[in-house]
Design an enzyme around this catalytic site. Structure first.
Site, PDB file in Angstrom:
ATOM      1  N   GLY A  10      -9.608 -48.492 -40.557  1.00  0.00           N
ATOM      2  CA  GLY A  10      -9.305 -47.839 -39.280  1.00  0.00           C
ATOM      3  C   GLY A  10     -10.474 -47.129 -38.632  1.00  0.00           C
ATOM      4  O   GLY A  10     -10.374 -46.714 -37.484  1.00  0.00           O
ATOM      5  N   TYR A  25       0.797 -46.392 -41.144  1.00  0.00           N
ATOM      6  CA  TYR A  25      -0.378 -45.931 -40.399  1.00  0.00           C
ATOM      7  C   TYR A  25      -0.785 -44.573 -40.956  1.00  0.00           C
ATOM      8  O   TYR A  25      -0.150 -43.564 -40.684  1.00  0.00           O
ATOM      9  CB  TYR A  25      -0.039 -45.852 -38.907  1.00  0.00           C
ATOM     10  N   LYS A  30      -2.668 -49.268 -42.556  1.00  0.00           N
ATOM     11  CA  LYS A  30      -3.860 -49.064 -41.731  1.00  0.00           C
ATOM     12  C   LYS A  30      -4.494 -47.786 -42.229  1.00  0.00           C
ATOM     13  O   LYS A  30      -3.921 -46.700 -42.101  1.00  0.00           O
ATOM     14  CB  LYS A  30      -3.479 -48.935 -40.261  1.00  0.00           C
ATOM     15  N   ASP A  83     -14.032 -47.668 -37.227  1.00  0.00           N
ATOM     16  CA  ASP A  83     -14.941 -48.747 -36.830  1.00  0.00           C
ATOM     17  C   ASP A  83     -16.369 -48.479 -37.327  1.00  0.00           C
ATOM     18  O   ASP A  83     -17.102 -49.412 -37.651  1.00  0.00           O
ATOM     19  CB  ASP A  83     -14.945 -48.891 -35.306  1.00  0.00           C
ATOM     20  N   GLU A  84     -16.729 -47.185 -37.361  1.00  0.00           N
ATOM     21  CA  GLU A  84     -18.096 -46.824 -37.756  1.00  0.00           C
ATOM     22  C   GLU A  84     -18.308 -46.968 -39.261  1.00  0.00           C
ATOM     23  O   GLU A  84     -19.431 -46.895 -39.757  1.00  0.00           O
ATOM     24  CB  GLU A  84     -18.444 -45.398 -37.272  1.00  0.00           C
TER      25      GLU A  84
HETATM   26  C1  HMN Z   1      -5.022 -46.552 -33.047  1.00  0.00           C
HETATM   27  O1  HMN Z   1      -4.015 -46.156 -33.624  1.00  0.00           O
HETATM   28  O2  HMN Z   1      -5.093 -46.654 -31.846  1.00  0.00           O
HETATM   29  C2  HMN Z   1      -6.275 -46.909 -33.784  1.00  0.00           C
HETATM   30  O3  HMN Z   1      -6.055 -47.894 -34.675  1.00  0.00           O
HETATM   31  C3  HMN Z   1      -6.972 -45.756 -34.310  1.00  0.00           C
HETATM   32  C4  HMN Z   1      -8.354 -46.169 -34.776  1.00  0.00           C
HETATM   33  O4  HMN Z   1      -8.414 -45.991 -36.157  1.00  0.00           O
HETATM   34  C5  HMN Z   1      -9.361 -45.324 -34.068  1.00  0.00           C
HETATM   35  N1  HMN Z   1      -9.065 -43.940 -34.361  1.00  0.00           N
HETATM   36  C6  HMN Z   1      -8.849 -43.068 -33.390  1.00  0.00           C
HETATM   37  O5  HMN Z   1      -9.034 -43.319 -32.216  1.00  0.00           O
HETATM   38  C7  HMN Z   1      -8.396 -41.720 -33.803  1.00  0.00           C
HETATM   39  C8  HMN Z   1     -10.781 -45.711 -34.429  1.00  0.00           C
HETATM   40  O6  HMN Z   1     -10.987 -46.993 -33.901  1.00  0.00           O
HETATM   41  C9  HMN Z   1     -11.795 -44.726 -33.833  1.00  0.00           C
HETATM   42  O7  HMN Z   1     -11.531 -44.532 -32.458  1.00  0.00           O
HETATM   43  C10 HMN Z   1     -13.213 -45.218 -33.991  1.00  0.00           C
HETATM   44  O8  HMN Z   1     -13.469 -45.537 -35.324  1.00  0.00           O
HETATM   45  C11 HMN Z   1     -14.220 -44.167 -33.486  1.00  0.00           C
HETATM   46  O9  HMN Z   1     -14.184 -43.020 -34.319  1.00  0.00           O
END
Ligand code: HMN
Length: 292
Positions: free
Chosen positions: A188, A136, A164, A190-191
């Site tokens: 990782g 990760y 990831k 989403d945007e």
């Molecule tokens: C996790 O470990 O819970 C997620 O996989 C992390 C994930 O990459 C999210 N990152 C964080 O929350 C720091 C993204 O889904 C992120 O929330 C999203 O792209 C909005 O920025």
């Protein structure tokens, strides 16, 4: 490896007002991800699960509840990483015994560990169990930036099956895709799913999939079919949503949207703040705008 491809929600955890795990709510979030978001799997115990604010017993309880609710309906990845390496090993054994399909561990953070220390950490965790490991990597939260060669050194261990990749470094992502065609790479952010999908990632793991899983899959599948402009239309809507979510408070807002959809997603764990009435009003507006 290939059976682990796809769209994974980074599972939210429901807490009550006092910060205790709300088991009923957690089960509802699992069900919602399977039935409404139609995800391929769940990433349990990640950042989105507020994992780094929890005790070892609480982390175990969440692994148990998620597995008990999901059974074998979707793939399950347990994030067991911790700066407390003994805890990480204990959690790795626990999740493996529960039947988790793979483990994941955040790069050890806070102290400035050198690469030899990071490598020792991964080898220690994965050599303690009969399971697979997904690195990760989330440099913006951990401060740990690994190079292509360092990923290559970790990947020499057959049990380390993927990463990831929560970073915006698309040059590094492209280099990884070319050099490690048989390793699993999950996007990782989403945007930034569309550019990652175009570069050939195997899947994605995200927090916003807890509400926006259907659009996420559309983006991913359209990109894989080469329909980039159609995928971009959906990424645009998705990013309007993500911009609204990030502007209002990430986990509080996703939870409030779920609450508005009838899922008992609950509160965040302190020190994360409670959603204000204004935040909840905005979340309800988002639910109306993007999901009704
Ligand atoms: C996790 O470990 O819970 C997620 O996989 C992390 C994930 O990459 C999210 N990152 C964080 O929350 C720091 C993204 O889904 C992120 O929330 C999203 O792209 C909005 O920025």
């Amino acid at each position: 490896g290939t059976r682990m491809k796809g769209i994974y929600s980074a599972l939210l955890v429901s807490f009550d007002k006092d910060g205790n795990i709300n088991e009923k709510g957690l089960r509802q979030i699992v069900r919602h991800n399977i039935e409404v978001n139609k995800v391929d799997g769940l990433y349990v115990g990640g950042s989105t699960g507020e994992n780094f604010m929890l005790s070892t017993d609480e982390k175990k309880r969440i692994f148990e509840i998620a597995k008990d609710e999901a059974k074998d309906e979707v793939k399950l990845i347990a994030q067991v990483g911790s700066v407390n390496l003994k805890e990480a090993v204990e959690l790795a054994k626990f999740a493996t015994d529960l039947g988790y399909d793979a483990l994941s561990a955040v790069t050890p953070f806070y102290y400035k560990f050198d690469f030899a220390e990071i490598k020792h950490y991964y080898e220690t965790i994965i050599n303690s169990v009969n399971n697979k490991m997904i690195i990760y990597s989330i440099p913006f939260l951990t401060g740990v930036n690994m190079s292509l060669d360092q990923f290559g050194e970790l990947f020499e261990n057959e049990k380390i099956i993927g990463v990831k990749f929560t970073a915006a470094d698309f040059y590094l992502l492209e280099r990884m895709r070319k050099r490690f065609p048989d390793k699993l790479i999950y996007a990782g952010f989403d945007e930034m799913m569309l550019p990652a999908a175009v570069l050939g990632v195997d899947g994605a793991i995200g927090s916003t999939f807890n509400v926006n899983g259907v659009r996420a899959r559309q983006i991913f599948e359209l990109a894989q079919e080469g329909k980039v402009s159609e995928a971009l239309e959906i990424q645009h809507v998705t990013n309007d949503l993500i911009t609204d979510i990030l502007g209002n408070g990430l986990y509080q807002t996703i939870k409030a949207i779920l609450e508005d959809q009838g899922v008992e997603a609950g509160y965040c764990r302190k020190p994360m703040k409670e959603a204000t009435p204004e935040m909840i009003v905005k979340a309800k507006e988002m639910n109306k705008k993007y999901f009704q």
